[in-house]
Design a protein around this motif. Sequence first.
Motif, PDB file in Angstrom:
ATOM      1  N   LEU A  74      83.542  43.124 132.481  1.00 49.06           N
ATOM      2  CA  LEU A  74      84.516  44.138 132.077  1.00 49.06           C
ATOM      3  C   LEU A  74      85.138  43.796 130.722  1.00 49.06           C
ATOM      4  N   LEU A  75      85.529  42.546 130.543  1.00 50.22           N
ATOM      5  CA  LEU A  75      86.168  42.155 129.294  1.00 50.22           C
ATOM      6  C   LEU A  75      85.203  42.260 128.123  1.00 50.22           C
ATOM      7  N   VAL A  76      83.945  41.910 128.335  1.00 45.60           N
ATOM      8  CA  VAL A  76      82.952  42.026 127.264  1.00 45.60           C
ATOM      9  C   VAL A  76      82.794  43.481 126.847  1.00 45.60           C
ATOM     10  N   ARG A  77      82.816  44.388 127.804  1.00 47.91           N
ATOM     11  CA  ARG A  77      82.648  45.812 127.499  1.00 47.91           C
ATOM     12  C   ARG A  77      83.875  46.404 126.824  1.00 47.91           C
ATOM     13  N   VAL A  78      85.054  45.930 127.178  1.00 48.08           N
ATOM     14  CA  VAL A  78      86.298  46.504 126.679  1.00 48.08           C
ATOM     15  C   VAL A  78      86.822  45.758 125.445  1.00 48.08           C
ATOM     16  N   ASP A  79      86.768  44.435 125.478  1.00 45.94           N
ATOM     17  CA  ASP A  79      87.327  43.616 124.399  1.00 45.94           C
ATOM     18  C   ASP A  79      86.557  42.295 124.337  1.00 45.94           C
ATOM     19  N   PRO A  80      85.393  42.280 123.674  1.00 41.45           N
ATOM     20  CA  PRO A  80      84.553  41.070 123.665  1.00 41.45           C
ATOM     21  C   PRO A  80      85.239  39.858 123.046  1.00 41.45           C
ATOM     22  N   VAL A  81      86.126  40.074 122.090  1.00 40.88           N
ATOM     23  CA  VAL A  81      86.837  38.942 121.485  1.00 40.88           C
ATOM     24  C   VAL A  81      87.769  38.301 122.509  1.00 40.88           C
ATOM     25  N   ARG A  82      88.426  39.138 123.291  1.00 43.48           N
ATOM     26  CA  ARG A  82      89.296  38.621 124.350  1.00 43.48           C
ATOM     27  C   ARG A  82      88.470  37.915 125.425  1.00 43.48           C
ATOM     28  N   TRP A 103      95.322  49.428 126.777  1.00 44.41           N
ATOM     29  CA  TRP A 103      95.047  50.404 125.721  1.00 44.41           C
ATOM     30  C   TRP A 103      93.551  50.405 125.373  1.00 44.41           C
ATOM     31  N   ARG A 104      92.976  49.220 125.247  1.00 46.45           N
ATOM     32  CA  ARG A 104      91.552  49.129 124.917  1.00 46.45           C
ATOM     33  C   ARG A 104      90.693  49.693 126.040  1.00 46.45           C
ATOM     34  N   ALA A 105      91.127  49.485 127.287  1.00 48.17           N
ATOM     35  CA  ALA A 105      90.368  50.039 128.417  1.00 48.17           C
ATOM     36  C   ALA A 105      90.375  51.564 128.368  1.00 48.17           C
ATOM     37  N   VAL A 106      91.528  52.142 128.036  1.00 47.69           N
ATOM     38  CA  VAL A 106      91.613  53.602 127.952  1.00 47.69           C
ATOM     39  C   VAL A 106      90.725  54.127 126.830  1.00 47.69           C
ATOM     40  N   GLU A 107      90.730  53.435 125.710  1.00 49.00           N
ATOM     41  CA  GLU A 107      89.985  53.896 124.545  1.00 49.00           C
ATOM     42  C   GLU A 107      88.486  53.602 124.629  1.00 49.00           C
ATOM     43  N   PRO A 131      84.992  51.332 133.290  1.00 50.21           N
ATOM     44  CA  PRO A 131      84.807  52.264 134.410  1.00 50.21           C
ATOM     45  C   PRO A 131      85.918  53.304 134.446  1.00 50.21           C
ATOM     46  N   ARG A 132      85.585  54.508 134.891  1.00 49.38           N
ATOM     47  CA  ARG A 132      86.554  55.606 134.878  1.00 49.38           C
ATOM     48  C   ARG A 132      87.803  55.275 135.692  1.00 49.38           C
ATOM     49  N   ALA A 133      87.607  54.641 136.854  1.00 47.72           N
ATOM     50  CA  ALA A 133      88.756  54.327 137.699  1.00 47.72           C
ATOM     51  C   ALA A 133      89.710  53.369 136.986  1.00 47.72           C
ATOM     52  N   TRP A 134      89.154  52.383 136.278  1.00 50.49           N
ATOM     53  CA  TRP A 134      90.006  51.440 135.557  1.00 50.49           C
ATOM     54  C   TRP A 134      90.717  52.132 134.398  1.00 50.49           C
ATOM     55  N   ARG A 135      90.024  53.027 133.702  1.00 50.77           N
ATOM     56  CA  ARG A 135      90.643  53.733 132.590  1.00 50.77           C
ATOM     57  C   ARG A 135      91.849  54.539 133.071  1.00 50.77           C
ATOM     58  N   ALA A 136      91.710  55.202 134.210  1.00 50.14           N
ATOM     59  CA  ALA A 136      92.827  55.995 134.735  1.00 50.14           C
ATOM     60  C   ALA A 136      94.006  55.101 135.097  1.00 50.14           C
ATOM     61  N   ARG A 137      93.719  54.003 135.803  1.00 53.95           N
ATOM     62  CA  ARG A 137      94.795  53.094 136.197  1.00 53.95           C
ATOM     63  C   ARG A 137      95.393  52.412 134.969  1.00 53.95           C
ATOM     64  N   ALA A 138      94.550  52.049 134.004  1.00 53.95           N
ATOM     65  CA  ALA A 138      95.032  51.381 132.798  1.00 53.95           C
ATOM     66  C   ALA A 138      95.997  52.273 132.041  1.00 53.95           C
ATOM     67  N   GLY A 139      95.706  53.577 131.997  1.00 58.41           N
ATOM     68  CA  GLY A 139      96.618  54.492 131.330  1.00 58.41           C
ATOM     69  C   GLY A 139      97.981  54.527 131.984  1.00 58.41           C
ATOM     70  N   GLN A 140      97.996  54.544 133.303  1.00 55.03           N
ATOM     71  CA  GLN A 140      99.260  54.559 134.031  1.00 55.03           C
ATOM     72  C   GLN A 140     100.031  53.255 133.829  1.00 55.03           C
ATOM     73  N   ARG A 141      99.341  52.139 133.920  1.00 53.87           N
ATOM     74  CA  ARG A 141      99.988  50.843 133.750  1.00 53.87           C
ATOM     75  C   ARG A 141     100.498  50.678 132.323  1.00 53.87           C
ATOM     76  N   PHE A 142      99.715  51.171 131.362  1.00 48.97           N
ATOM     77  CA  PHE A 142     100.134  51.086 129.971  1.00 48.97           C
ATOM     78  C   PHE A 142     101.459  51.812 129.765  1.00 48.97           C
ATOM     79  N   GLU A 143     101.551  53.030 130.246  1.00 53.73           N
ATOM     80  CA  GLU A 143     102.764  53.817 130.080  1.00 53.73           C
ATOM     81  C   GLU A 143     103.985  53.081 130.643  1.00 53.73           C
ATOM     82  N   ARG A 144     103.819  52.529 131.820  1.00 59.46           N
ATOM     83  CA  ARG A 144     104.941  51.867 132.484  1.00 59.46           C
ATOM     84  C   ARG A 144     105.366  50.592 131.758  1.00 59.46           C
ATOM     85  N   PHE A 145     104.402  49.724 131.476  1.00 62.04           N
ATOM     86  CA  PHE A 145     104.756  48.414 130.939  1.00 62.04           C
ATOM     87  C   PHE A 145     105.045  48.457 129.443  1.00 62.04           C
ATOM     88  N   HIS A 146     104.520  49.462 128.749  1.00 61.15           N
ATOM     89  CA  HIS A 146     104.865  49.574 127.341  1.00 61.15           C
ATOM     90  C   HIS A 146     106.371  49.794 127.192  1.00 61.15           C
TER      91      HIS A 146
END
Length: 425
Positions: free
Chosen positions: A246-254, A360-364, A369-384
């Motif tokens: 997952l990290l390689v697909r979303v943020d390979p540097v991370r 943010w990177r997961a959403v973009e 995966p679609r399920a992670w993108r949806a959850r990532a958007g919600q978590r981003f809004e809250r924790f930002h």
Amino acid sequence: MTTAPLTEAEFAELARTGPAVVGMSALHAGLRGRRQLLLKALLIRVQRERDQIDPGAVRGFDDAWRLLERAERAHPVVVRDVLDYPTTGAWLAAALGAATGAELGRRLGRFESIAVTAALRAGCALDLRVLAPQGVLSLAGVGRFRIGAERARIRSRARVAWIAPDGARTAHGALLLAHPGTGRLAGLGPTWSGLRVLPGATALLDDLDPYRVPPGGIGAPPRTATDRAVTDAQAWTRHWRGAQQLLVRVDPVRAAEVRRTVRAVVPLSAGGPPAVPMSATLRAAPGAVLASMPTSARTMAETLVHEIHHSKLAALHELVPLHRSGRAAVHRVGWRSDPRPVAGVLQGAYAHLALTDLWWRAVESDGAPRAWRARAGQRFERFHVQVGGALEILLESDELTIAGREFVNQMRRHHASLGGVRRSL
């Protein structure tokens, strides 16, 4: 304004949760230097208090120190690697904090096995006897032998070391120095248990070391370390591999930063009901991620990113102090129900800023995966929003140093850059 060996650019990249390779190298060098100082501090303490410690424990410590010096002359890189292993730091903290007398004497016994580990990895020829508390000889970052006696005899020559109960005529197992250039060890025999290497990395699944979790557990309710007999290694391996993918697909540097930074994953017990997953790092043991079983590869990825940023910030604070200690003021933050001191607010804000960056990177990312993108958007809004509130608390505080205020200002700039994306989600 920062201090050497970090440049202003490296300092700023670390503040923005970036995986600054050069900056991280400086942090690792600082951690290594601190660990060497702590080890010398323990040597000085033993010399000062030797009349109050069991003579056998003092002799064992002195012999282990000489053995470690010998191993360092033979293979200094390997010795540094053993001393850098997270549980070595946890042991050092426990030994330095031990009460004078019997407790300190018991803690000193661990140093014998650390020195033996370094000597075996360095390829030193040995014929000696060492302590095996509760019948177990534990080799930091390698594994353990069940000796069945309180002392073990070790004889090594060339690439093989034989380990047996002291006084026994035959060995219970053997350690094979399979890679003398790197100092990696592999064990053989029915009484040997080796640490498992997690796929695609050098990180170990450490369910053996006696110092992997503090006595009494960690967290509330207290979580204890799971032992080899109950560790689900297949599940941990599956989650680790999935998290890396997952990290390689979303943020390979991370993803590369996680592989470089994490040296050990320590499984924790599930705890009492309700069983809430938890994770932690120990200031004395950077590089180790302590966690209960994650529910998915996604939660594993988020846990790894969260916890390595706790370690990064703790290491940076040792190198460049970011806040002053001794104040009693506490503050409310969105992700905790209990009030936190400034140090806790900064730690939480930094780790959650790294997570908002990941979400943010997961959403973009089209690779998430679609399920992670949806959850990532919600978590981003809250924790930002929550991180923004914590940054305001920090900037209004008078407990930050000059470097700490610069650090938080850089965090705020990164937070603001993510805010523009947040509105377009």
